[in-house]
Scaffold this active site. Structure first.
Site, PDB file in Angstrom:
ATOM      1  N   HIS A 264     -11.808   9.940   7.282  1.00  0.00           N
ATOM      2  CA  HIS A 264     -11.563   8.502   7.282  1.00  0.00           C
ATOM      3  C   HIS A 264     -10.945   8.005   8.583  1.00  0.00           C
ATOM      4  CE1 HIS A 264     -10.854   4.607   5.551  1.00  0.00           C
ATOM      5  NE2 HIS A 264      -9.540   4.705   5.676  1.00  0.00           N
TER       6      HIS A 264
ATOM      7  N   ARG B 142      -1.234   8.866   9.368  1.00  0.00           N
ATOM      8  CA  ARG B 142      -1.121   7.417   9.561  1.00  0.00           C
ATOM      9  C   ARG B 142      -0.638   6.734   8.286  1.00  0.00           C
ATOM     10  NH1 ARG B 142      -5.691   3.099   8.753  1.00  0.00           N
ATOM     11  NH2 ARG B 142      -6.244   4.674   7.232  1.00  0.00           N
TER      12      ARG B 142
ATOM     13  N   HIS C 261      -9.674  10.151   3.399  1.00  0.00           N
ATOM     14  CA  HIS C 261      -9.378   9.145   2.387  1.00  0.00           C
ATOM     15  C   HIS C 261      -9.637   9.768   1.024  1.00  0.00           C
ATOM     16  CE1 HIS C 261      -9.093   5.516   0.098  1.00  0.00           C
ATOM     17  NE2 HIS C 261      -8.697   4.872   1.176  1.00  0.00           N
TER      18      HIS C 261
ATOM     19  N   GLU D  86       0.846  -1.195   0.000  1.00  0.00           N
ATOM     20  CA  GLU D  86       0.000   0.000   0.000  1.00  0.00           C
ATOM     21  C   GLU D  86       0.874   1.235   0.000  1.00  0.00           C
ATOM     22  OE1 GLU D  86      -2.853  -0.326   3.193  1.00  0.00           O
ATOM     23  OE2 GLU D  86      -4.191  -1.541   1.962  1.00  0.00           O
TER      24      GLU D  86
ATOM     25  N   ARG E 207      -1.422   9.862   1.758  1.00  0.00           N
ATOM     26  CA  ARG E 207      -2.851  10.114   1.583  1.00  0.00           C
ATOM     27  C   ARG E 207      -3.222  11.588   1.561  1.00  0.00           C
ATOM     28  NH1 ARG E 207      -5.962   5.532   5.127  1.00  0.00           N
ATOM     29  NH2 ARG E 207      -5.763   3.966   3.507  1.00  0.00           N
TER      30      ARG E 207
END
Ligand SMILES: Cc1cc2nc3c(=O)[nH]c(=O)nc-3n(C[C@H](O)[C@H](O)[C@H](O)COP(=O)(O)OP(=O)(O)OC[C@H]3O[C@@H](n4cnc5c(N)ncnc54)[C@H](O)[C@@H]3O)c2cc1C
Length: 526
Positions: A343, A378, A240, A123, A286
């Site tokens: 998110h 994160r 997100h 990811e 992100r």
């Protein structure tokens, strides 16, 4: 079950350990405490109303050949934009493989090859393939399915469903119990406890566009803060970048793993826009991707996820495929419309390495906690990992601090804090819209000052119950965002678009501080 529980107790009965929240953090902690008696309280039936069940990607853990704890820590530090507590990140990455082994023992069917090795995906911002998953994008549902079955077969765990935490009781700095309200509107219930663990999840429901379930509204965070617990890094909210923009609340998520498998981000003209914004393009952190998507939408060009090149999309990503086709979009033939959605909350109740909050006898696990593992942003799939690592540490800490399970009587009577609230959906929608517009992907001092005034007003006029806690949580986030006059990680201020080395530190705030910041911002704006 709630009625039986009510009938079985005398007014002075005391629970040994009460865990609020039936997501991964709460259930894992309960299992790790077994055979010690534990009461788990959840707003929704377990398995529902928990982000854990919705997780698609999986859990990050350095279990692959050639991967290492050091590399996992390095990626976590780099995503966290200077604010990760390295000791905590090392603890989390280091204990990850053992906790994954626990999940296997609880029956989680992680995808493995014929030799039994984990099949790992990659990811964004991970330097290795290190995400353990189940049936492509079904990790959360499968993990929760296995854990719920194990919990149901563990006689020491009593689950009380349909009860919402409203208030914590304290005696000075020590938490002594809690007040819960039945979701069906019945009489409130007071529980006394020797140890309370908050595992109530995140805050996405404070925003109009979110990927989180309805129950994730920051109420546990607020209840802790109202009792006086210190809150850390509240301004850092992760949006997100690729929620499907198909008019649903909550918005369905198109997992990042799709981009890991080659899906691209394009605007309405079919042009890729991330290559110009970051060397990693679609696999940039992100917050960078969320701002890129936000900017395309704000400029009127629209934003889309083009997954037509992803092999076996329907089989490997059944959740995304079903959400898209359910909304009339055929992802094998056309790009899917997307928008950034609230998110994940990096902030939360400040905890130490054993999950202890700043109040005695109160622990926090999972997304409601701020351990320092995520810093300002994160790293993908580190949250489920954080939930299990620290839930296990909390269980061990409770066992060592309170070695003997006890059910005894407490002499003190509980104050009557409950007053039925008539506050309704109107204020809730107003609060969520305000958070979306003024405390969202791109923030400004003026917008935050305006939001603080409005949120404080909503909080003052909500005498009790969910709305009051939602407003308190919103106030903590907006006040921390107002106080941080720089941009870093998930927090972006267009009036201070750069990081400021002088502010490269975690933030700490109490609810009283947040009220004072709101009053100051209001006075300045007047
Ligand atoms: C769509 C989606 C996909 C994700 N994908 C991933 C991923 O692939 N990997 C990853 O690491 N992370 C992922 N995340 C983040 C991750 O799922 C969460 O951070 C994590 O599941 C939080 O676990 P938790 O146990 O703290 O909270 P939750 O699982 O949200 O559980 C919270 C529990 O508390 C209860 N509750 C809430 N408020 C109250 C109240 N007032 N009173 C009583 N009970 C209450 C809820 O009913 C629920 O039982 C994803 C999140 C979402 C929304």
């Amino acid at each position: 079950m709630v009625d039986q529980y009510r009938a079985s107790r005398t007014a002075a009965a005391i629970d040994d350990v009460v865990i609020v929240g039936g997501g991964l953090a709460g259930l894992f902690c309960a299992l790790k405490l077994a055979p010690r008696p534990v009461t788990v309280i959840t707003a929704a039936p377990i398995g529902e109303g928990a982000s854990s069940a919705w997780a698609q990607g999986g859990i990050a853990a350095a279990v692959g050949e050639g991967d290492s704890i050091d590399s996992h820590v390095a990626d976590t530090l780099s995503a966290g934009a200077g604010l990760v507590d390295e000791n905590i990140a090392r603890l989390m990455a280091g204990e990850g493989p053992a906790r994954i082994a626990d999940l296997l023992r609880y029956g989680v069917p992680f995808d493995r090859d014929l030799a039994g090795h984990f099949l790992l995906s990659r990811e964004a911002a991970h330097s290795a393939r290190r995400i353990v998953h189940v049936k492509g994008d079904r990790a959360g549902a499968a993990i929760m399915h296995a854990l719920i079955a194990t919990v149901r077969n563990t006689p020491s765990i009593r689950v009380l469903e349909g009860l919402k935490l409203d208030e914590l009781y304290t005696d000075g700095r020590r938490v002594t119990g809690l007040r819960v309200i039945p979701a069906d509107g019945g009489a409130p219930l007071d529980l006394r406890a020797r140890a309370v663990v908050l595992a109530t999840g995140g805050i996405g429901g404070l925003y109009a566009v979110t990927t989180n379930p309805r129950e994730a509204r920051g109420e546990g965070l607020a209840a802790g803060a109202r009792a006086g617990a210190l809150v850390a890094d509240a301004e850092f909210v992760q949006f997100h970048p690729t929620a499907l923009n198909v008019g649903r609340d909550p918005a369905p998520l198109a997992t990042e793993a799709l981009r890991g498998e080659g899906a691209t981000l394009v605007n309405g003209k079919g042009e890729r826009f991330m290559q110009a914004l970051h060397p990693d393009a679609e696999l940039a952190p992100r917050d960078v991707v969320a701002r890129g998507v936000f900017a395309e939408i704000a400029a009127g060009r629209g934003a889309f996820l083009d997954a037509r090149g992803v092999e076996k999309l329907a089989e490997r990503f059944p959740t995304v495929y079903a959400a898209a086709t359910g909304a009339g979009i055929e992802p094998l033939k056309e790009p899917m419309p997307i928008a950034p959605a609230a998110h994940y909350h990096m902030g939360g109740l400040l905890t130490d390495a054993n999950g202890r909050t700043s109040l005695d006898r109160l622990w926090a696990a999972g997304e409601v906690a701020s351990t320092g593992a995520h810093g300002a942003n994160r790293l993908a799939s580190n949250s489920l990992l954080e939930a299990i690592v620290f839930a296990a540490r909390i269980a061990a800490d409770i066992k060592s601090l309170l070695p003997q399970p006890q059910v005894s009587a407490l002499p003190a009577s509980m104050p009557d804090l409950f007053a039925a609230s008539g506050a309704g959906a109107g204020e809730e929608a107003e609060l969520r819209a305000l958070m979306q517009s003024s405390v969202g992907v791109i923030r400004t001092g003026a917008g935050l000052a305006h939001a603080l005034g409005e949120i404080a007003h909503i909080e003052r006029n909500a005498p009790s119950g969910g709305l009051r806690n939602m407003a308190a949580a919103a106030l903590l986030i907006a006040a921390s965002a107002f106080a941080r006059t720089e941009s870093r990680g998930g927090h972006f201020r267009s009036d201070f678009p750069k990081p400021d080395p002088a502010q490269a530190a975690r933030s700490f705030i109490t609810l009283n501080d947040a009220h004072a910041i709101a009053a100051r911002a209001n006075a300045k704006a007047a």
